[in-house]
Motif scaffolding. Sequence first.
Motif, PDB file in Angstrom:
ATOM      1  N   ASP A 119      -7.092   1.568  -2.358  1.00 48.53           N
ATOM      2  CA  ASP A 119      -7.391   2.544  -1.312  1.00 48.53           C
ATOM      3  C   ASP A 119      -6.632   2.222  -0.021  1.00 48.53           C
ATOM      4  OD1 ASP A 119      -9.273   4.697  -0.087  1.00 48.53           O
ATOM      5  OD2 ASP A 119      -9.565   2.947   1.194  1.00 48.53           O
ATOM      6  N   HIS A 120      -6.625   0.943   0.371  1.00 50.47           N
ATOM      7  CA  HIS A 120      -5.874   0.525   1.574  1.00 50.47           C
ATOM      8  C   HIS A 120      -4.378   0.786   1.404  1.00 50.47           C
ATOM      9  CE1 HIS A 120      -9.304  -1.037   3.552  1.00 50.47           C
ATOM     10  NE2 HIS A 120      -9.435  -2.141   2.834  1.00 50.47           N
ATOM     11  N   CYS A 125       0.465   3.215   2.950  1.00 52.14           N
ATOM     12  CA  CYS A 125       1.819   3.476   2.427  1.00 52.14           C
ATOM     13  C   CYS A 125       2.065   4.946   2.061  1.00 52.14           C
ATOM     14  CB  CYS A 125       2.079   2.601   1.198  1.00 52.14           C
ATOM     15  SG  CYS A 125       1.964   0.835   1.545  1.00 52.14           S
ATOM     16  N   ASN A 126       1.003   5.698   1.842  1.00 56.96           N
ATOM     17  CA  ASN A 126       1.177   7.097   1.442  1.00 56.96           C
ATOM     18  C   ASN A 126       0.125   7.976   2.131  1.00 56.96           C
ATOM     19  OD1 ASN A 126       2.237   9.266   0.112  1.00 56.96           O
ATOM     20  ND2 ASN A 126       1.557   8.668  -1.933  1.00 56.96           N
ATOM     21  N   PRO A 127       0.058   7.926   3.463  1.00 51.94           N
ATOM     22  CA  PRO A 127      -1.039   8.579   4.183  1.00 51.94           C
ATOM     23  C   PRO A 127      -1.096  10.103   4.017  1.00 51.94           C
ATOM     24  CG  PRO A 127       0.673   7.865   5.703  1.00 51.94           C
ATOM     25  CD  PRO A 127       1.015   7.292   4.378  1.00 51.94           C
ATOM     26  N   PHE A 128       0.055  10.765   3.857  1.00 48.56           N
ATOM     27  CA  PHE A 128       0.074  12.229   3.762  1.00 48.56           C
ATOM     28  C   PHE A 128      -0.499  12.737   2.437  1.00 48.56           C
ATOM     29  CE2 PHE A 128       3.608  11.254   6.739  1.00 48.56           C
ATOM     30  CZ  PHE A 128       3.054  11.835   7.860  1.00 48.56           C
ATOM     31  N   HIS A 129      -0.508  11.875   1.421  1.00 49.16           N
ATOM     32  CA  HIS A 129      -1.054  12.268   0.121  1.00 49.16           C
ATOM     33  C   HIS A 129      -2.379  11.555  -0.183  1.00 49.16           C
ATOM     34  CE1 HIS A 129       3.278  13.221  -0.303  1.00 49.16           C
ATOM     35  NE2 HIS A 129       2.809  14.283  -0.947  1.00 49.16           N
ATOM     36  N   SER A 215      -0.911  -4.807  -4.259  1.00 50.74           N
ATOM     37  CA  SER A 215      -1.232  -3.815  -3.224  1.00 50.74           C
ATOM     38  C   SER A 215      -0.910  -4.347  -1.835  1.00 50.74           C
ATOM     39  CB  SER A 215      -2.719  -3.435  -3.295  1.00 50.74           C
ATOM     40  OG  SER A 215      -3.026  -2.817  -4.516  1.00 50.74           O
ATOM     41  N   TYR A 216      -1.277  -5.604  -1.577  1.00 53.83           N
ATOM     42  CA  TYR A 216      -1.051  -6.157  -0.247  1.00 53.83           C
ATOM     43  C   TYR A 216       0.412  -6.532   0.012  1.00 53.83           C
ATOM     44  CZ  TYR A 216      -5.786  -5.903   1.400  1.00 53.83           C
ATOM     45  OH  TYR A 216      -6.989  -5.426   1.840  1.00 53.83           O
ATOM     46  N   LEU A 217       1.134  -6.871  -1.032  1.00 50.29           N
ATOM     47  CA  LEU A 217       2.576  -7.114  -0.852  1.00 50.29           C
ATOM     48  C   LEU A 217       3.285  -5.815  -0.448  1.00 50.29           C
ATOM     49  CD1 LEU A 217       3.463  -9.515  -3.821  1.00 50.29           C
ATOM     50  CD2 LEU A 217       3.532 -10.049  -1.372  1.00 50.29           C
ATOM     51  N   ARG A 218       2.898  -4.725  -1.094  1.00 51.25           N
ATOM     52  CA  ARG A 218       3.494  -3.429  -0.755  1.00 51.25           C
ATOM     53  C   ARG A 218       3.059  -2.963   0.636  1.00 51.25           C
ATOM     54  NH1 ARG A 218       4.175   0.458  -5.920  1.00 51.25           N
ATOM     55  NH2 ARG A 218       5.675   1.314  -4.430  1.00 51.25           N
ATOM     56  N   ILE A 219       1.799  -3.279   0.988  1.00 51.79           N
ATOM     57  CA  ILE A 219       1.316  -2.962   2.343  1.00 51.79           C
ATOM     58  C   ILE A 219       2.117  -3.758   3.376  1.00 51.79           C
ATOM     59  CG2 ILE A 219      -0.625  -3.300   3.936  1.00 51.79           C
ATOM     60  CD1 ILE A 219      -2.486  -2.568   1.574  1.00 51.79           C
ATOM     61  N   ALA A 235      -2.750  -1.434  11.318  1.00 50.27           N
ATOM     62  CA  ALA A 235      -2.658  -1.590   9.862  1.00 50.27           C
ATOM     63  C   ALA A 235      -3.280  -2.906   9.412  1.00 50.27           C
ATOM     64  CB  ALA A 235      -1.202  -1.521   9.420  1.00 50.27           C
ATOM     65  N   PHE A 236      -2.986  -3.999  10.136  1.00 52.99           N
ATOM     66  CA  PHE A 236      -3.542  -5.299   9.779  1.00 52.99           C
ATOM     67  C   PHE A 236      -5.060  -5.346   9.994  1.00 52.99           C
ATOM     68  CE2 PHE A 236       0.851  -7.144  10.366  1.00 52.99           C
ATOM     69  CZ  PHE A 236       0.992  -7.538   9.047  1.00 52.99           C
TER      70      PHE A 236
END
Length: 323
Positions: A119-120, A125-129, A215-219, A235-236
């Motif tokens: 979810d995070h 990373c993809n807020p518009f979708h 997930s956190y690496l991509r974040i 974000a952090f």
Amino acid sequence: MSNLTRLSEFILLGLSSRPEDQKPLFALFLSIYLVTLLGNLLIILAIHSDPQLQNPMYFFLSILSFADICYTTVIVPKMLVNFLSEKKTISYAGCLAQMYFFLVFGNMDSYLLAAMAIDHYVAICNPFHYVTVMNHRRCVLLLAFSAAFSCLHSLLHVLLVHQLTFCASNVIHHFFCDVNPVLKLSCSSTFMNEVVAMTEGLASVMAPFVCIIISYLRILFAVFKIPSVAGKRKAFSTCSSHLTVVTLFYGSISYVYFHPLSSYTVKDRIATVNYTVLTSMLNPFIYSLRNKDMKRGLEKLLNKVNYQVGRFCSAKVNKIHGP
């Protein structure tokens, strides 16, 4: 082998066998249990009573709080009874039931933490979708998968334990029926149990953990691309509470379970308290103290409760003294 019989009960040695320690331990764990119940119940009520908290992150948080209540309730009430009892026994069926539900809610916790990490990731990373990707149907499917897999995983391990023969001792060197301390009592081979624990069991624990790491690496990569310092800080701060809970939970589990069965010691009992009792108590504080939306939701809930209590008291006073 003809003299071997199935035990009717086990004795839980607990955290300490010294009589003078029992009442202080009872008071300590009763306090922790009540704080856990109250804190997690407040989180659930705050989320469900505030329309602004009706989103996937808080949906999973409310389920996590419910799972934490169940998780501690499987263990702590029996601990409290044993602290004040000379006969610290648990029936064979009761021991297997406690083991089953402990594994169910423990696994649910890890899969819910993974769902929250996803979810995070989508939110940052993809807020518009975000609304499309994390829709209610997908959230319910993630929850259903977490519950179904946890139940099947737990059933497998409990059935394997049920096949064992116990003939030497019925004293469990632990404060509840955890898998490893029970396996140590078996006088039949535990090879299959250990193989399953180190393959299926390891995979079931590591799968959500790997999901969290990815997930956190991509974040992290996405946050580094944010130009403003304020954006990076926001974000952090969104992820900090979740990361704290993940560290507490997985840190304790890795210490207790990722070593050979023969090396299981008293230190493991103390470490187990961390992720079975303390983490469940700390979760509401971690998520509420570091989250403005959650703070506001709790304040609204408490104001609503105070208002209802005030109305109830006023009505009682008017009824006694008349108009």
